[in-house]
Motif scaffolding. Structure first.
Motif, mmCIF file in Angstrom:
data_model
loop_
_atom_site.group_PDB
_atom_site.id
_atom_site.type_symbol
_atom_site.label_atom_id
_atom_site.label_comp_id
_atom_site.label_asym_id
_atom_site.label_seq_id
_atom_site.Cartn_x
_atom_site.Cartn_y
_atom_site.Cartn_z
ATOM 1 N N ARG A 174 0.832 -1.212 0.000
ATOM 2 C CA ARG A 174 0.000 0.000 0.000
ATOM 3 C C ARG A 174 0.862 1.256 0.000
ATOM 4 N N LEU A 175 1.934 1.255 0.788
ATOM 5 C CA LEU A 175 2.835 2.413 0.812
ATOM 6 C C LEU A 175 3.535 2.597 -0.532
ATOM 7 N N ASN A 176 3.950 1.505 -1.161
ATOM 8 C CA ASN A 176 4.577 1.598 -2.487
ATOM 9 C C ASN A 176 3.596 2.139 -3.519
ATOM 10 N N SER A 177 2.328 1.719 -3.436
ATOM 11 C CA SER A 177 1.308 2.232 -4.362
ATOM 12 C C SER A 177 1.094 3.731 -4.158
ATOM 13 N N LEU A 178 1.063 4.134 -2.910
ATOM 14 C CA LEU A 178 0.895 5.548 -2.596
ATOM 15 C C LEU A 178 2.102 6.345 -3.095
ATOM 16 N N LYS A 179 3.277 5.821 -2.926
ATOM 17 C CA LYS A 179 4.508 6.475 -3.390
ATOM 18 C C LYS A 179 4.475 6.660 -4.900
ATOM 19 N N THR A 180 4.039 5.600 -5.610
ATOM 20 C CA THR A 180 3.927 5.691 -7.073
ATOM 21 C C THR A 180 2.889 6.711 -7.480
ATOM 22 N N ALA A 181 1.758 6.739 -6.801
ATOM 23 C CA ALA A 181 0.701 7.701 -7.113
ATOM 24 C C ALA A 181 1.182 9.137 -6.871
ATOM 25 N N MET A 182 1.942 9.330 -5.810
ATOM 26 C CA MET A 182 2.466 10.673 -5.510
ATOM 27 C C MET A 182 3.461 11.134 -6.571
ATOM 28 N N LYS A 183 4.247 10.222 -7.114
ATOM 29 C CA LYS A 183 5.200 10.581 -8.165
ATOM 30 C C LYS A 183 4.468 11.003 -9.426
#
Length: 186
Positions: A174-183
């Motif tokens: 979930r954190l990796n998905s959020l990180k990708t979305a933020m990028k």
């Protein structure tokens, strides 16, 4: 070019099938399963044993000698011990983890169960394991055998693999998905 994981899983399934047939012929399926589980646990917990199994730097004789000492100390049965020593002599010890997983699956299939590989950040309580088993049994319509593993890098949540299906509710994902979305936004 051959895909290494599929090559390993093919080798592992062939060897696990051979072990299953040997155990069946010897009327020792449960005893061999217990030994295979014990060896699987040793592989998971010992970096040295994993290195011995996976490194091509060790000679066949070194691998067989080390396995012989380990199996005697762990009091593994003769059938399982001899089998894995033959695996080492054939230079296929790198597939030991896969053989353990494949043997679990063959035994589960033999009993009419499905193996669910569950990875959690912390060990599952008996209550949570029972509840998860019930939920998965409802979803699949078959009895479930849990093969659990702990991976603290998940941070929280769990990853469940049943056959070719995977459910990943880990906090890490979930954190990796959020990180990708933020990028993508920035």
């Amino acid at each position: 070019m051959t895909d290494a994981p599929s090559l390993t899983s093919g080798v592992a399934l062939r060897y696990a099938s051979a072990l299953f047939e040997l155990a069946q012929d010897a009327n020792a399926l449960d005893a061999v399963e217990k030994d295979v589980e014990a060896f699987g646990t040793m592989l998971e917990e010992s970096d040295d044993l994993r290195r011995l199994a996976e490194s091509p730097l060790y000679s066949t004789d070194e691998q067989v000698e080390a396995l012989d000492a380990i199996f005697k100390k762990a009091e593994l049965g003769e059938l399982t011990s001899n089998f894995f020593k033959v695996v080492a002599q054939n230079r296929r010890l790198f597939a030991a983890n896969g053989i353990v997983r494949a043997y679990r699956s063959l035994m589960a299939e033999h009993r009419g169960e499905v193996v669910a590989e569950v990875t959690t950040a912390e060990p599952l309580s008996d209550e949570n394991a029972t509840r998860l088993r019930e939920i998965l049994a409802d979803q699949t319509g078959r009895a479930i055998k849990l093969a659990t593993k702990v991976d603290p890098s998940l941070i929280g949540g769990l990853v469940v693999k049943v056959g070719s299906r995977m459910i990943d509710t880990s906090l890490r994902t979930r954190l990796n998905s959020l990180k990708t979305a933020m990028k993508e936004v920035g």
